[in-house]
Design a protein around this motif. Structure first.
Motif, PDB file in Angstrom:
ATOM      1  N   LEU A   1      36.378  44.894  76.836  1.00  0.00           N
ATOM      2  CA  LEU A   1      37.686  44.579  77.186  1.00  0.00           C
ATOM      3  C   LEU A   1      37.585  43.033  77.540  1.00  0.00           C
ATOM      4  O   LEU A   1      36.216  42.313  77.606  1.00  0.00           O
ATOM      5  N   PRO A   2      38.681  41.967  76.792  1.00  0.00           N
ATOM      6  CA  PRO A   2      38.255  40.398  76.535  1.00  0.00           C
ATOM      7  C   PRO A   2      38.280  40.512  78.238  1.00  0.00           C
ATOM      8  O   PRO A   2      39.126  40.674  78.950  1.00  0.00           O
ATOM      9  N   HIS A   3      37.844  39.364  78.191  1.00  0.00           N
ATOM     10  CA  HIS A   3      37.465  38.217  80.010  1.00  0.00           C
ATOM     11  C   HIS A   3      38.724  37.240  79.525  1.00  0.00           C
ATOM     12  O   HIS A   3      38.782  36.851  78.664  1.00  0.00           O
ATOM     13  N   LEU A   4      39.523  37.381  80.578  1.00  0.00           N
ATOM     14  CA  LEU A   4      40.996  36.904  80.464  1.00  0.00           C
ATOM     15  C   LEU A   4      40.445  35.564  81.640  1.00  0.00           C
ATOM     16  O   LEU A   4      40.892  34.637  81.335  1.00  0.00           O
ATOM     17  N   GLY A   5      39.810  35.423  82.432  1.00  0.00           N
ATOM     18  CA  GLY A   5      39.566  34.638  84.127  1.00  0.00           C
ATOM     19  C   GLY A   5      40.660  34.841  84.817  1.00  0.00           C
ATOM     20  O   GLY A   5      41.341  36.103  84.925  1.00  0.00           O
ATOM     21  N   THR A   6      41.361  33.559  85.261  1.00  0.00           N
ATOM     22  CA  THR A   6      42.086  33.778  85.856  1.00  0.00           C
ATOM     23  C   THR A   6      44.037  32.953  85.370  1.00  0.00           C
ATOM     24  O   THR A   6      43.498  31.876  84.610  1.00  0.00           O
ATOM     25  N   GLY A   7      45.075  33.834  85.543  1.00  0.00           N
ATOM     26  CA  GLY A   7      45.355  32.971  85.470  1.00  0.00           C
ATOM     27  C   GLY A   7      47.437  33.148  86.214  1.00  0.00           C
ATOM     28  O   GLY A   7      47.509  33.471  86.818  1.00  0.00           O
ATOM     29  N   ILE A   8      48.385  32.964  85.650  1.00  0.00           N
ATOM     30  CA  ILE A   8      49.416  33.325  86.258  1.00  0.00           C
ATOM     31  C   ILE A   8      50.451  33.861  85.716  1.00  0.00           C
ATOM     32  O   ILE A   8      50.762  33.112  83.886  1.00  0.00           O
ATOM     33  N   GLY A   9      51.686  33.725  86.076  1.00  0.00           N
ATOM     34  CA  GLY A   9      52.134  34.506  84.948  1.00  0.00           C
ATOM     35  C   GLY A   9      53.809  33.352  85.434  1.00  0.00           C
ATOM     36  O   GLY A   9      53.568  32.829  85.492  1.00  0.00           O
ATOM     37  N   TRP A  10      53.518  33.738  83.450  1.00  0.00           N
ATOM     38  CA  TRP A  10      54.604  32.561  83.172  1.00  0.00           C
ATOM     39  C   TRP A  10      56.132  32.604  83.227  1.00  0.00           C
ATOM     40  O   TRP A  10      56.797  33.983  81.932  1.00  0.00           O
ATOM     41  N   ARG A  11      56.744  31.830  82.912  1.00  0.00           N
ATOM     42  CA  ARG A  11      58.200  31.780  83.493  1.00  0.00           C
ATOM     43  C   ARG A  11      59.264  30.983  83.711  1.00  0.00           C
ATOM     44  O   ARG A  11      58.214  29.626  82.940  1.00  0.00           O
ATOM     45  N   PRO A  12      60.165  30.504  81.750  1.00  0.00           N
ATOM     46  CA  PRO A  12      61.146  29.672  81.909  1.00  0.00           C
ATOM     47  C   PRO A  12      61.094  28.236  83.096  1.00  0.00           C
ATOM     48  O   PRO A  12      60.479  27.633  82.499  1.00  0.00           O
ATOM     49  N   GLU A  13      61.339  28.956  84.591  1.00  0.00           N
ATOM     50  CA  GLU A  13      61.492  27.905  85.271  1.00  0.00           C
ATOM     51  C   GLU A  13      60.512  27.283  85.943  1.00  0.00           C
ATOM     52  O   GLU A  13      60.385  26.481  86.251  1.00  0.00           O
ATOM     53  N   ILE A  14      59.413  27.320  85.059  1.00  0.00           N
ATOM     54  CA  ILE A  14      58.500  26.773  85.905  1.00  0.00           C
ATOM     55  C   ILE A  14      56.965  26.383  85.012  1.00  0.00           C
ATOM     56  O   ILE A  14      56.078  26.430  84.713  1.00  0.00           O
ATOM     57  N   ALA A  15      57.914  26.891  84.170  1.00  0.00           N
ATOM     58  CA  ALA A  15      56.592  26.127  82.386  1.00  0.00           C
ATOM     59  C   ALA A  15      56.305  25.240  82.031  1.00  0.00           C
ATOM     60  O   ALA A  15      55.311  24.600  82.286  1.00  0.00           O
ATOM     61  N   ASP A  16      56.659  24.064  82.918  1.00  0.00           N
ATOM     62  CA  ASP A  16      56.063  22.812  82.713  1.00  0.00           C
ATOM     63  C   ASP A  16      54.889  22.878  83.687  1.00  0.00           C
ATOM     64  O   ASP A  16      53.553  22.345  84.103  1.00  0.00           O
ATOM     65  N   VAL A  17      55.026  23.586  85.370  1.00  0.00           N
ATOM     66  CA  VAL A  17      54.485  23.596  86.107  1.00  0.00           C
ATOM     67  C   VAL A  17      53.000  24.246  85.475  1.00  0.00           C
ATOM     68  O   VAL A  17      52.236  23.702  85.726  1.00  0.00           O
ATOM     69  N   VAL A  18      53.007  24.863  84.909  1.00  0.00           N
ATOM     70  CA  VAL A  18      51.638  26.349  84.394  1.00  0.00           C
ATOM     71  C   VAL A  18      51.182  25.432  83.518  1.00  0.00           C
ATOM     72  O   VAL A  18      49.996  25.445  83.561  1.00  0.00           O
ATOM     73  N   GLU A  19      51.537  24.268  82.370  1.00  0.00           N
ATOM     74  CA  GLU A  19      51.296  23.223  81.612  1.00  0.00           C
ATOM     75  C   GLU A  19      50.812  22.339  82.063  1.00  0.00           C
ATOM     76  O   GLU A  19      49.257  22.095  81.675  1.00  0.00           O
TER      77      GLU A  19
END
Length: 437
Positions: free
Chosen positions: A4-22
């Motif tokens: 399986l690919p190693h992904l690490g730690t992430g967050i669901g990308w949503r348009p409303e928080i796109a800038d925050v995620v970036e």
């Protein structure tokens, strides 16, 4: 066996928080709702994340792999196109049904607008396994499927959730997306022990893990994805992570986004720390090889599953009697939740509607409409049908709102109302009144 690919730690990308995620530090990957991404017009935010080396995984919600019918070829092709456009190492979907009825059951095709649980029976498992194989063959990358949360259980189930998932993996080689918040939800709502489920399922097949918040009301846990992650969900995550290090862990948040961007960052950090503190013994995260393919599922089996699902969905969205053996109180809670979600999603798809009618008037009117008209063709069609219902039924009494709603409908329904439909006659007068001939 495939690693399986190693992904690490992430967050669901949503348009409303796109800038925050970036801007959020320590994000290795993101997950985007597949149906909200157009392969030819990827959001700039996702493009920038990809350029930085952040993995993007499309997460589908509309295939209905647990439904009685075989997966729709067009939906599969669209999901495949999204995976290729995003350069994704895998795609994910749900172990659920989202529509029922139609030709197989000689009844109206109904859309739930939500993920509903499949019965843990041999018939349903046979159908699910074949549908998963069809999807695997159509997709350019591996598929992982997610356990869902449920407010109710099916009568006469033959397997526990862990047993159901174990056999699904054994028969198809599919990967698992384990949502620990959903395990907690099913613990509260259905009395199912998360530790027992983890004991029974093949943790080595886990592709990644979802973590999300919710709330409890009147003894029912609502998997809202709109609240902070509670400690009981983190405890389930810790239990899972003590058994095997998941290749990826992701925070889901779909609405009610905090004003303080740091709150999401702190939740991601807590999730990362929870996994690290569990520190399981080293275990290979390989997917079991699939067995020799099963024989094709007979139409009579799909028919039995289809009839059961159509009867249940009809009781939830069309007001027909609850099938025998179900908890009627829980079905009533689910029915109200489906109507509320439907109103909320239509308001997002067509934000002009609550503006034209007023927010509180819109919601009251839509819930009344939903009680009369089950959804049959998705949310965008639902928005148009709602407007038609309000205009034809003369339910909009404010003259300005009625005129604006008529204009809104005409602008989105083509050059003229389709002939032969009752709405054509009703709205032709509105067209003339607006001076559009």
């Amino acid at each position: 066996m495939q690693h399986l690919p190693h992904l690490g730690t992430g967050i669901g990308w949503r348009p409303e928080i796109a800038d925050v995620v970036e801007a959020m530090p320590g994000i290795d990957w993101v997950e985007a709702v597949a149906e909200n991404v157009c392969p030819g017009h990827l959001p700039d935010s996702l493009l920038r994340l990809r350029e930085r080396g952040v993995t993007v995984v499309p997460h589908g919600v509309s295939l209905g792999l647990g439904g009685a019918d075989r997966p729709d070829e067009q939906r599969l092709a669209e999901l495949a196109a999204r995976a290729e456009a995003l350069g994704s190492p895998l795609v994910t979907e749900h172990i659920a049904f989202v529509r029922a009825g139609g030709e197989r059951t000689a009844s109206q095709l109904l859309e739930a607008g939500h993920l509903l649980p499949v019965p843990r029976t041999r018939d349903a498992l046979d159908v699910l396994c074949e549908n998963v194989r069809i999807a695997q063959d159509a997709l350019p990358v591996p598929l992982a499927v997610e356990n869902i949360a449920a407010l109710f259980g099916w009568p006469g189930e033959e397997m526990s959730e862990g047993q159901f998932l174990y056999e699904l993996v054994e028969r198809t080689g599919v990967r698992l997306l384990i949502d620990v918040a959903n395990l907690h939800t099913n613990h509260v709502n259905r009395g199912e022990d998360p530790a027992k489920a983890l004991d029974e399922l093949p943790v080595e097949a886990i592709a990644y893990v979802h973590v999300a918040g919710g709330f409890e009301r009147d003894g029912v846990w609502h998997d809202s994805h709109a609240h902070p992650v509670p400690q009981p969900v983190l405890d389930v995550l810790a239990d899972l992570a003590s058994r095997v290090t998941p290749p990826g862990v992701l925070l889901e948040r779909d609405e009610n986004f905090p004003d303080d961007a740091g709150e999401l960052g702190r939740e991601v950090a807590t999730i990362r720390e929870t996994v690290a503190a569990a520190a399981p013994p080293a275990r290979r995260a390989d997917v079991p090889s699939a067995r020799v393919p099963d024989a094709p599922v007979e139409d009579v089996v799909r028919g039995r599953v289809g009839l059961a699902q159509a009867a249940l969905l009809s009781s939830l969205v069309a007001g027909t009697p609850a099938p025998e053996g179900f908890d009627r109180a829980r079905l009533a809670v689910q029915s109200r939740a489906l109507a509320g979600k439907r109103a909320d999603v239509v308001a997002k798809v067509a934000p002009e509607l609550p503006v034209i009618l007023g927010a509180s008037t819109y919601r009251t009117a839509f819930l009344g409409y939903a009680a009369r008209r089950p959804m049959t063709a998705g949310y965008r069609r639902d928005a148009l049908d709602f407007a038609e219902d309000q205009l034809i039924g003369q339910r909009v009494h404010d003259a300005v709102a009625r005129r604006e709603l008529t204009q809104w409908w005409l602008d989105r329904s083509g050059p003229k109302p389709p002939s032969g439909r009752p709405v054509a006659r009703a709205l032709r007068a509105a067209r003339l009144a607006l001076g559009r001939g």
